[in-house]
Design an enzyme around this catalytic site. Structure first.
Site, short mmCIF file in Angstrom:
data_model
loop_
_atom_site.label_atom_id
_atom_site.label_comp_id
_atom_site.label_asym_id
_atom_site.label_seq_id
_atom_site.Cartn_x
_atom_site.Cartn_y
_atom_site.Cartn_z
N ARG A 1 0.84 -1.19 0.00
CA ARG A 1 0.00 0.00 0.00
C ARG A 1 0.87 1.24 0.00
NH1 ARG A 1 -3.51 -2.36 4.73
NH2 ARG A 1 -4.75 -3.88 3.57
N ARG B 1 -1.96 -1.51 18.19
CA ARG B 1 -2.46 -1.97 16.89
C ARG B 1 -2.48 -0.76 15.97
NH1 ARG B 1 -5.68 -6.56 15.98
NH2 ARG B 1 -5.57 -5.92 13.81
N LYS B 2 -3.04 -0.93 14.79
CA LYS B 2 -3.15 0.16 13.83
C LYS B 2 -4.01 1.27 14.40
CE LYS B 2 -6.77 -2.56 11.58
NZ LYS B 2 -7.10 -3.35 10.38
N GLY C 1 -14.04 -9.96 2.52
CA GLY C 1 -13.63 -11.35 2.38
C GLY C 1 -13.27 -12.00 3.69
N CYS D 1 -11.96 -4.65 5.58
CA CYS D 1 -11.41 -3.63 4.68
C CYS D 1 -12.47 -3.14 3.69
CB CYS D 1 -10.20 -4.19 3.93
SG CYS D 1 -8.80 -4.58 5.00
N GLY D 2 -13.46 -3.97 3.40
CA GLY D 2 -14.54 -3.58 2.52
C GLY D 2 -15.67 -2.86 3.21
#
Length: 527
Positions: free
Chosen positions: A62, A171-172, A425, A430-431
């Protein structure tokens, strides 16, 4: 204490993620087979993931685009790198970034150098760090925004980039900064979001903390303070510092700031913010909100700069090629000032198009494919990477979503109400399926003794006023039947909605059993 930390925490103690750069350069010379397995985790600090399957020597990467703002030179470089090293693929993500596939370790140093030459970087696009800062895709352009946040977006990017003070978070950490009342930066699902507010006639921010999706989604909570524009950066740093120092590190699944906020509550969190900054912030102010449209900004829109327009184009599920991106860059330079904007709905915007150039831009052949007026369903379809490349995904997503949306557009050619379709998925989301009108979550189902792709179907999600995550109504629908199940749901909505009722309102009015019955009846009719 170290014995209670999870595996990733222990690896970060051994070597900071940012310190893997020298190893990447060494592996580029020595080859894929020489990579220390523990460094695959640290690679994320440079935006690099192993591509599926992990045994193959390929990576996805990314590249951050703060606020989705791309100069022409940057767009051309991004496109050329896709063609040179990524088999021509350049996906737009739901954080306004670009994602490559098929990259090899030997090429990483050159990719880094070419990105750096145009002021871009994959650093901290992944990993336990502050990720790409998102904003309204039309920040600085749209007359609806209360003020221009672009300088702050870049200040935040600069503050945290390669900063070892913040390179080991639990974490992120995802930040959204926008001053548009339509919530185009999707604030409620970010770890930290700055949204527009007024205190009398003064325009500033309200601050939201603790949003996030994944397997346990949470909506961010408002700390209840009015933040003046010159106070924003100090408070952002304070919130990230609090997460660094107090966030949970024992279990990865419990390490996001949303869990800390859930335990503390906004009052205690604010106490810590004011303790860190040594300041007391003004309580109150009124958050400025309008109807949320999901950041779908298609078509031609006048900018606040007189005589200029931005033009929103559809990139179905965010997948384009390097050649297409080069063509978009050419068009943007010919009819605008060369800039492009990526959106968190995986689309693209050409800004700064003069009134006299709009007609010629709309006549460009490329816009017949990537339309400023897309059909209803394909124009509001979002998909994560899926199991084509992602090791976490259970199912394929990109082509499946395109085929579902195309089928729905063919079945309902004159449908008059936007319905947002999102697919994940895996549980990482992420979607962003939880905020969709109709969301699909990947699953597996056994059919004739074999495991096959399937999807759970949820309805009724959305942000803005009355933010709410959608709810599952139909479980484990075999992949080939999903389009028929959604067709049944859309038909049921069309037949039973009240005048002017949005799908979101309808979905939150009807009973689950009624929706299930409509799907089952349609299934029986096809049998």
């Amino acid at each position: 204490m170290a014995t209670t930390l999870n595996k990733e925490e222990q690896l970060k103690i051994e070597k900071d993620g940012l310190d893997v750069l020298a190893d990447i350069h060494r592996y580029a010379k020595e080859g894929f087979d020489t990579i220390d397995p523990s460094d695959f985790i640290r690679f994320k600090w440079y935006g690099i993931y192993q591509q599926k399957p992990k045994t193959d020597p390929y990576f996805m990467m990314r590249v951050k685009i703060p606020g989705g703002m791309l100069t022409n030179e940057q767009a051309v470089t991004v496109a050329q790198l896709a063609n040179d090293f990524g088999r021509g693929l350049a996906d737009v993500t739901t954080r306004q970034a670009i994602q490559y596939h098929w990259l090899q370790i030997e090429h990483m140093p050159e990719i880094f150098d070419r990105l750096a030459a145009v002021g871009m970087s994959p650093i901290q696009a992944c990993g336990d760090v502050v990720r790409n800062v998102i904003s309204s895709p039309v920040a600085g352009l749209d007359a609806k925004e209360l003020f221009d946040v672009r300088d702050l977006v870049f200040q935040v990017e600069k503050e945290f980039l390669s900063n070892k003070e913040f390179s080991n978070l639990p974490r992120k950490f995802k930040i959204s900064i926008a001053a548009d009342p339509r919530d185009l930066g999707h604030p409620e699902i970010n770890d930290l979001a700055l949204v527009p507010a007024l205190l009398g006639d003064e325009a500033g921010y309200h601050i939201l903390v603790g949003g996030g999706l994944s397997a346990k989604p949470y909506l961010a909570q408002n700390l209840g303070i009015f933040l003046r524009q010159d106070q924003a950066l100090e408070v952002i740093k304070a919130v990230v510092s609090i997460f660094r120092d107090h966030g949970y590190r024992e279990k990865r699944t419990h390490a996001r700031v949303k869990f800390l906020m859930a335990d503390w509550g906004p009052e205690k969190f604010l106490e810590h913010v004011e303790a860190v900054t040594g300041k007391t912030y003004t309580r109150g102010g009124v958050r400025q909100t309008e109807e949320w449209n999901g950041a779908y900004l298609y078509g031609v829109h006048p900018q606040k700069q007189a005589g200029l327009n931005f033009v929103g184009l559809s990139l179905p599920v965010g997948r384009i090629s390097g050649d297409i991106l080069l063509e978009l860059a050419r068009i943007a330079k010919k009819y605008g000032n060369g800039d492009l904007r990526t959106t968190n709905t995986q689309n693209i915007i050409i800004p700064n198009v003069a009134d006299e150039n709009v007609e010629a831009l709309l006549a460009e052949p490329l816009l017949q494919t990537f339309s400023p007026q897309p059909s209803n369903f394909i124009g509001r379809a979002v998909a994560c990477t899926g199991n084509e490349f992602c090791n976490l995904a259970l199912v394929e997503t990109k082509e499946r979503m395109k085929s579902i949306a195309t089928y729905l557009d063919e079945t309902f050619p004159n449908f008059d109400t936007p319905i947002r379709l999102h697919v994940n998925g895996c549980p990482n989301s992420c979607g962003q399926q939880q905020i969709a009108d109709i969301g699909l979550a990947g699953a597996l189902v056994r059919i004739d003794g074999k495991m096959q792709d399937a999807y759970d179907i949820s309805i009724g999600g959305g942000l803005g006023v009355d933010s709410k995550f959608n709810r599952k109504v139909v479980l484990k629908v075999p992949a080939d039947d999903v389009k028929f199940a959604i067709e049944a749901i859309v038909s049921y909505y069309s037949e039973n909605r009240t005048a002017g009722e949005s799908f979101r309102s309808f979905a939150n009015r009807v009973e689950d059993d009624a929706v299930k019955a409509a799907v089952e009846a349609a299934q029986q009719a096809r049998a």
